[in-house]
Design a protein around this motif. Structure first.
Motif, mmCIF file in Angstrom:
data_model
loop_
_atom_site.group_PDB
_atom_site.id
_atom_site.type_symbol
_atom_site.label_atom_id
_atom_site.label_comp_id
_atom_site.label_asym_id
_atom_site.label_seq_id
_atom_site.Cartn_x
_atom_site.Cartn_y
_atom_site.Cartn_z
ATOM 1 N N PRO A 134 0.808 -1.225 0.000
ATOM 2 C CA PRO A 134 0.000 0.000 0.000
ATOM 3 C C PRO A 134 0.840 1.274 0.000
ATOM 4 O O PRO A 134 0.316 2.349 -0.288
ATOM 5 C CB PRO A 134 -0.809 -0.114 1.309
ATOM 6 N N ALA A 135 2.132 1.153 0.344
ATOM 7 C CA ALA A 135 2.973 2.350 0.350
ATOM 8 C C ALA A 135 3.599 2.609 -1.010
ATOM 9 O O ALA A 135 4.204 3.655 -1.235
ATOM 10 C CB ALA A 135 4.062 2.211 1.408
ATOM 11 N N LEU A 136 3.464 1.641 -1.913
ATOM 12 C CA LEU A 136 4.188 1.750 -3.177
ATOM 13 C C LEU A 136 3.392 2.572 -4.197
ATOM 14 O O LEU A 136 2.815 2.043 -5.134
ATOM 15 C CB LEU A 136 4.493 0.349 -3.736
ATOM 16 N N TYR A 137 3.348 3.851 -3.972
ATOM 17 C CA TYR A 137 2.751 4.753 -4.964
ATOM 18 C C TYR A 137 3.884 5.377 -5.762
ATOM 19 O O TYR A 137 4.651 6.179 -5.231
ATOM 20 C CB TYR A 137 1.909 5.835 -4.270
ATOM 21 N N ALA A 144 9.303 7.775 -9.093
ATOM 22 C CA ALA A 144 9.856 7.660 -7.748
ATOM 23 C C ALA A 144 8.709 7.422 -6.797
ATOM 24 O O ALA A 144 7.567 7.784 -7.067
ATOM 25 C CB ALA A 144 10.596 8.932 -7.374
ATOM 26 N N LEU A 145 9.035 6.833 -5.667
ATOM 27 C CA LEU A 145 8.029 6.629 -4.631
ATOM 28 C C LEU A 145 7.641 7.994 -4.092
ATOM 29 O O LEU A 145 8.464 8.900 -4.009
ATOM 30 C CB LEU A 145 8.615 5.791 -3.495
ATOM 31 N N GLU A 146 6.425 8.137 -3.722
ATOM 32 C CA GLU A 146 6.031 9.393 -3.079
ATOM 33 C C GLU A 146 6.641 9.446 -1.682
ATOM 34 O O GLU A 146 6.507 8.493 -0.922
ATOM 35 C CB GLU A 146 4.503 9.471 -2.981
ATOM 36 N N MET A 147 7.316 10.508 -1.285
ATOM 37 C CA MET A 147 7.716 11.627 -2.116
ATOM 38 C C MET A 147 9.222 11.598 -2.322
ATOM 39 O O MET A 147 9.939 11.298 -1.385
ATOM 40 C CB MET A 147 7.357 12.940 -1.394
ATOM 41 N N PRO A 148 9.671 11.952 -3.505
ATOM 42 C CA PRO A 148 11.123 11.972 -3.747
ATOM 43 C C PRO A 148 11.788 13.059 -2.920
ATOM 44 O O PRO A 148 11.240 14.165 -2.794
ATOM 45 C CB PRO A 148 11.230 12.257 -5.240
ATOM 46 N N VAL A 149 12.951 12.773 -2.366
ATOM 47 C CA VAL A 149 13.672 13.798 -1.630
ATOM 48 C C VAL A 149 15.034 14.054 -2.253
ATOM 49 O O VAL A 149 15.880 14.718 -1.681
ATOM 50 C CB VAL A 149 13.837 13.438 -0.136
ATOM 51 N N MET A 150 15.280 13.513 -3.389
ATOM 52 C CA MET A 150 16.509 13.856 -4.123
ATOM 53 C C MET A 150 16.200 13.761 -5.606
ATOM 54 O O MET A 150 15.133 13.288 -5.996
ATOM 55 C CB MET A 150 17.646 12.915 -3.748
ATOM 56 N N ARG A 151 17.125 14.255 -6.420
ATOM 57 C CA ARG A 151 16.881 14.067 -7.840
ATOM 58 C C ARG A 151 18.134 13.502 -8.515
ATOM 59 O O ARG A 151 19.257 13.865 -8.151
ATOM 60 C CB ARG A 151 16.437 15.373 -8.491
ATOM 61 N N PRO A 152 17.934 12.620 -9.434
ATOM 62 C CA PRO A 152 19.071 12.037 -10.155
ATOM 63 C C PRO A 152 19.729 13.108 -11.028
ATOM 64 O O PRO A 152 19.107 14.150 -11.303
ATOM 65 C CB PRO A 152 18.441 10.948 -11.026
ATOM 66 N N GLY A 159 1.995 -0.305 -6.576
ATOM 67 C CA GLY A 159 2.344 -1.673 -6.248
ATOM 68 C C GLY A 159 3.491 -2.178 -7.110
ATOM 69 O O GLY A 159 4.489 -1.501 -7.280
ATOM 70 N N GLY A 160 3.310 -3.332 -7.671
ATOM 71 C CA GLY A 160 4.382 -3.970 -8.422
ATOM 72 C C GLY A 160 4.571 -5.369 -7.901
ATOM 73 O O GLY A 160 4.017 -5.740 -6.865
ATOM 74 N N GLN A 161 5.335 -6.149 -8.645
ATOM 75 C CA GLN A 161 5.494 -7.547 -8.280
ATOM 76 C C GLN A 161 6.896 -7.723 -7.718
ATOM 77 O O GLN A 161 7.867 -7.309 -8.346
ATOM 78 C CB GLN A 161 5.320 -8.386 -9.554
ATOM 79 N N ILE A 162 6.965 -8.298 -6.533
ATOM 80 C CA ILE A 162 8.297 -8.523 -5.968
ATOM 81 C C ILE A 162 8.869 -9.772 -6.615
ATOM 82 O O ILE A 162 8.253 -10.845 -6.589
ATOM 83 C CB ILE A 162 8.214 -8.686 -4.442
ATOM 84 N N ASN A 163 10.029 -9.613 -7.255
ATOM 85 C CA ASN A 163 10.660 -10.770 -7.899
ATOM 86 C C ASN A 163 11.597 -11.420 -6.903
ATOM 87 O O ASN A 163 12.642 -10.871 -6.573
ATOM 88 C CB ASN A 163 11.430 -10.320 -9.143
ATOM 89 N N PRO A 164 11.221 -12.590 -6.372
ATOM 90 C CA PRO A 164 12.055 -13.198 -5.345
ATOM 91 C C PRO A 164 13.385 -13.692 -5.904
ATOM 92 O O PRO A 164 14.331 -13.894 -5.158
ATOM 93 C CB PRO A 164 11.195 -14.354 -4.834
ATOM 94 N N VAL A 165 13.453 -13.885 -7.230
ATOM 95 C CA VAL A 165 14.696 -14.396 -7.815
ATOM 96 C C VAL A 165 15.766 -13.318 -7.781
ATOM 97 O O VAL A 165 16.887 -13.542 -7.352
ATOM 98 C CB VAL A 165 14.451 -14.877 -9.262
ATOM 99 N N GLY A 166 15.389 -12.127 -8.226
ATOM 100 C CA GLY A 166 16.391 -11.073 -8.300
ATOM 101 C C GLY A 166 16.257 -10.073 -7.170
ATOM 102 O O GLY A 166 17.047 -9.152 -7.069
ATOM 103 N N GLU A 167 15.250 -10.267 -6.294
ATOM 104 C CA GLU A 167 15.042 -9.371 -5.171
ATOM 105 C C GLU A 167 14.869 -7.929 -5.603
ATOM 106 O O GLU A 167 15.618 -7.048 -5.201
ATOM 107 C CB GLU A 167 16.210 -9.486 -4.174
ATOM 108 N N TYR A 168 13.942 -7.687 -6.474
ATOM 109 C CA TYR A 168 13.611 -6.329 -6.852
ATOM 110 C C TYR A 168 12.112 -6.283 -7.125
ATOM 111 O O TYR A 168 11.457 -7.333 -7.190
ATOM 112 C CB TYR A 168 14.397 -5.876 -8.082
#
Lengths: 655, 304
Positions: free
Chosen positions: A240-243, A293-301, A439-448
């Motif tokens: 639920p935090a993954l906006y 970026a996840l809400e809220m970004p605190v830096m910029r690339p 959201g998104g899908q957690i890939n347990p193989v690559g851990e991302y």
């Protein structure tokens, strides 16, 4: 063994060579053929088949004039089809067609070698379309087949069967490996394509856009294409935090929400306290400027900026896979100090739309003077009344919000966020639509976390006097499962969704995840090998601050080493035959004599050469005989002693 | 016994057959390599004289067989005749039981008669009437063929040609040699005056010494390169057989020995190669006949 020099331009192509060339050409252009218009693809296939038929029947090839006519006609056809001869589509089509005509025209071995070499060029054009592992493997196969063709073309005498060229081509590829690695690692990297890709190269990239009209997100949700991947340092936050924040839409015309063309930048990052979430995002090219970026970004690339409404924008459209480090903080609210102008914009409504909603807003306003209470009541309504979350909502007419809120009550995130934002504005609360991914899908193989286009989402933000902008997700009120467990669990199983998003097939799903993990590594380590990565790699080798000059030296040295390795592999057999030390000394001796104008024939025995040379240069006769005698004694007389070799060296040095 | 003796023999023969040093050396090398010699040339160029001179100078017995179409194997090998006194069959050895046999115009005889000789050459023994009799050692056959009159002849098949270590052509003498021939003494007289330089087992010793001449790997590489070239080149319809390779090496050893060396150098191979391979190679009949000659073969193969 000295074979007769190859007469490249006279030896005609034989059927076998035509077959392998045609096979290499067809394989290398297969992906293009499927993309080309039917008439062009058909023409190419017909040309290749005609050439194969002529080769099999040993029939004469069509005349030059006919071919020239066909070539010009096809070029004109391509011009009509694409309105240009340049660019990716037209250029590649032209290349494929012209190569097929060249195949039809090819008569001699020389033509064959030319064709195979041009085939490698054709191969590269496939990477304009795709750079995946599968494409890489496919191209490797093509390269191998083209090398087989080149090897086949070299057999002038006795044909040993297909096995030998096949194996030899494989061996050549293996021998090229060290050089390939050196070039990959050390060749100076240039960010982005060196010469600029053709302008049409980015057509067909999917992703969020700067507007949202009914159905626009719907089509995105049907796609299982990867939007981006995020690798967290530390624990992955709860779903639920993954906006993932994307375009922020301010303006509504009754149908479509759009992002303003121009937004102020934030010059300094908002100062906030609390733990940050650190992660790395690898975003797939989508030809727009948004970075996620996840809400809220605190830096910029680097080479990106953050707008006042917290959009992270790259300075240029994302046209190649981009990787950046990010950190975010889960903020309850921000932007309390936004100006009146901005707030006014967040209150604008199109005139003459949705009268019933305006009425409802007025009534709500009457009941609640407190903004928060009002928001809560609306969410309560969504939650408790009969609203349905579905991907196949009924079509809406002119008063879309009215019809949705009061009649159909069926919709998904874009309906809820749009209706909610409209209602808020009507009630006098500044609000806006935020699109992005949830959201998104957690890939347990690559851990991302893997975020697909299907995870696209739209929510709302409202502004409260005391705190600033606060996220409100009306969809979550209707269907909490959407936010907690992903889109697949929120939808009835009859709704169309990509099969991999739904994930009913456990084995398929895990296979898919493994494959995505491999792809991720490929992207990270092969395609994502950027100047930055190269610099880091070099500094890990001890070359800090690698200028291009240093890189060039390193490249030459590395390539030299790689060639040396390759050459050792190749020459190992050869050395066994010609290799003893005496022979090496004698060869050097012969080279010295060659500079004096005394050239030994390849088929001339050493003693015979010495006599001939002595006849030409009598003053050297004694030396020539002495050296040659010693050489022959070692090489043919079997004197393997070190002394004999030393004596040979001594005698050579006498002059 | 050493190479000086054999060179002295060559010198003696050179005095009788003028202007043919190379061929005489080859013929002697052939003998030292325990091979048999085929001379293909016109009548009257000195084939018989050469054979006779070689036999005499080396102290060997010499027999000549004129091959004709009615020649029978028994005429070559010998025949058993019933002896009344001893009441037994007695074997009367044919002309083949000697050291040097000159088989004149070998292609005039029937294949039956030819094969009788050729088998004797290969086996170094003769089997008649169920009894095997060894031939004297050394045993050396010089066969001649007349290339110009092929009517009514039975040319030796390729498989039989392979049994001759070398094939040489004598050719006409050059003008100086011809003048010396015309102005000098009668050849027969000279032949009669020729002294045997070697005796007894000397030649066998020399033949053993030739076998001991070393061929280093580098040289074997060269021989193999030559063989390989004849096998892969489109110029030849067949490559050289392994037996041809062995013959080439043995002949090169003999040549090296005559040069006074204990090892073979590529030049030795090159010197003997035309004589050793010319009757074993057939041009494939491509557009390029000249590149199928042994001389062209030597030019095309680099020395490893």
């Amino acid at each position: 063994m000295a074979l007769k020099p190859l007469k490249l331009d006279v030896r005609p192509l034989i059927a076998r060579e035509v077959y392998v060339l045609a096979a290499g050409f067809v394989l290398a252009s297969a992906a293009h053929l499927l993309r080309m218009p039917n008439w062009l693809g058909g023409l190419v296939v017909a040309t290749v088949l005609l050439r194969i038929y002529l080769a099999a029947r040993d029939q004469p090839l069509p005349g030059k004039w006919l071919l020239a006519l066909v070539a010009f006609g096809t070029a004109a056809g391509i011009l009509l089809e694409y309105r240009t001869l340049l660019g990716r589509e037209a250029g590649v089509s032209l290349l494929v067609v012209m190569l097929s005509l060249k195949l039809l025209e090819g008569r001699s071995q020389r033509d064959g070698i030319l064709l195979a070499t041009l085939g490698f060029f054709l191969l590269v054009t496939n990477f304009l379309y795709s750079q995946t592992i599968l494409t890489g493997l496919y191209m490797l196969g093509c390269a191998w087949l083209l090398i087989v063709a080149l090897v086949t073309l070299q057999f002038t005498v006795r044909w040993p069967g297909w096995k030998i060229p096949a194996l030899r081509a494989g061996a050549l590829l293996v021998q090229a490996l060290p050089l390939m690695l050196v070039l990959f690692l050390l060749f100076p990297r240039i960010q982005g394509p060196l010469w600029g890709l053709p302008h049409d190269a980015y057509a067909g990239l999917t992703g969020l856009s700067d507007n949202m009209s009914p159905g626009s997100l719907n089509s995105l949700i049907q796609s299982d294409a990867v939007a981006f991947r995020a690798e967290f340092r530390g624990r992955i936050p709860e779903a639920p935090a993954l906006y993932w924040r994307g375009p922020v839409l301010w303006d509504y015309d009754g149908q479509t929400w759009t992002a303003p063309r121009f937004v102020f930048n934030v010059n300094e990052m908002p100062e906030t306290a609390g733990p940050t979430i650190e992660y790395t995002v690898t975003v797939e090219p989508h030809n727009k400027r948004w970075l996620f970026a996840l809400e809220m970004p605190v830096m910029r690339p680097p080479s990106s900026f953050l707008t006042r409404d917290m959009q992270l924008l790259s300075t240029t459209p994302v046209r190649s896979r981009m990787r950046y480090d990010m950190s975010s903080r889960l903020l309850p609210a921000y932007g309390a100090d936004d100006t009146e102008v901005m707030l006014q914009r967040a209150l604008q409504l199109p005139k003459g739309y949705n009268p019933r909603t305006l009425q409802l807003a007025a009534e709500l306003r009457r009941r609640h003077s407190d903004d928060r209470r009002l928001v809560d009541e609306v969410l309560q309504t969504f939650r408790n009344e009969n609203y349905v979350y579905t991907l196949s909502p009924p079509l809406l007419g002119q008063h879309a919000v009215d019809e949705f809120l009061f009649d159909t009550r069926r919709g998904f995130c874009e309906h809820y966020s749009s209706a909610f934002t409209f209602l808020m504005r009507a009630a006098g609360i500044p609000a806006r639509v935020v699109t992005g991914y949830q959201g998104g899908q957690i890939n347990p193989v690559g851990e991302y976390v893997l975020i697909r286009q299907a995870d696209a989402h739209a929510w709302a933000e409202v502004w409260f006097q005391d705190s600033g902008w606060v996220r409100v997700d009306p969809t979550a009120a209707v269907s909490p499962a959407r936010v907690e467990r992903g889109i697949a669990s929120a939808l009835p199983s009859t709704d169309p969704l990509p099969i991999f998003v739904r994930g009913n097939f456990a084995a398929l799903q895990s296979l898919r995840l493994t494959w995505d993990s491999i792809t991720y590594s490929w992207n990270q380590w092969v395609l994502g090998y950027s100047p930055e990565r190269q610099r880091r790699f070099l500094s890990s080798l001890g070359f800090d601050d690698a200028t291009w000059q240093k890189l060039a030296v390193l490249l030459v040295v590395g390539a030299g080493l790689a060639l040396l390795i390759g050459a050792t592999l190749v020459l190992r057999d050869l050395r066994a035959v010609r290799g003893d030390a005496a022979r090496a000394l004698y060869d050097r001796f012969c080279r010295r004599l060659a500079r004096l104008g005394l050239r030994a024939g390849a088929a001339e025995g050493p003693l015979a050469f010495a006599e001939r040379a002595a006849g030409l240069r009598p003053e050297l006769a004694a030396w020539l005989r002495a050296v040659t005698g010693q050489y022959v004694a070692i090489r043919y007389g079997g004197d393997r002693s070190v002394l004999a070799l030393r004596e040979l060296k001594r005698r050579i040095k006498e002059k | 016994m050493n190479h000086h003796d054999i060179n002295a023999v060559a010198g003696q023969i050179n005095n009788i057959i003028l202007g043919k040093q190379q061929q005489i050396r080859l013929a002697l090398a052939c003998l030292l390599a325990r091979g048999h010699l085929l001379i293909e040339d016109l009548p009257g160029v000195g084939k018989t004289t050469l054979a006779h001179a070689i036999a005499t100078a080396l102290g060997l017995r010499f027999q000549r067989v004129q091959f004709t179409s009615d020649l029978l194997p028994a005429d070559i090998l010998g025949v058993s005749v019933y002896n009344r006194d001893s009441a037994r069959f007695e074997f009367h050895p044919g002309p083949v039981f000697t050291n040097v046999v000159l088989a004149d115009e070998v292609n005039r005889a029937t294949p039956r008669a030819q094969s009788a000789l050729l088998e004797a050459m290969e086996e170094n023994q003769v089997t008649t009437e169920g009894e095997t009799r060894p031939l004297p050692q050394p045993f050396f056959v010089i066969a001649t063929q007349n290339p110009s009159h092929q009517i009514g002849t039975f040319p030796l098949p390729e498989s039989q040609l392979d049994r001759f270590l070398m094939r040489i052509e004598l050719g006409y003498p050059d003008s100086a040699a011809e003048r010396a021939l015309l102005s000098g003494t009668d050849r027969r007289t000279l032949l009669g005056e020729l002294k045997a330089r070697l005796a007894g087992d000397d030649l066998l010793q020399l033949q053993r010494a030739v076998t001991a001449v070393r061929a280093e790997p580098a040289l074997l590489d060269y021989v193999q390169a030559l063989l390989r070239h004849t096998r892969v080149s489109p110029d030849f319809s067949h490559g050289l057989s392994p037996r041809a390779g062995l013959s080439l090496l043995q002949a090169a050893r003999a040549w090296a020995y005559m040069d006074g060396r204990d090892h073979v150098v590529p030049e030795d191979v090159q010197a003997v190669l035309p004589a050793v391979v010319s009757h074993r190679l057939t041009a494939s009949g491509g557009e390029n006949v000249s590149s199928a000659s042994p001389a062209a073969l030597l030019l095309q193969v680099a020395i490893p």
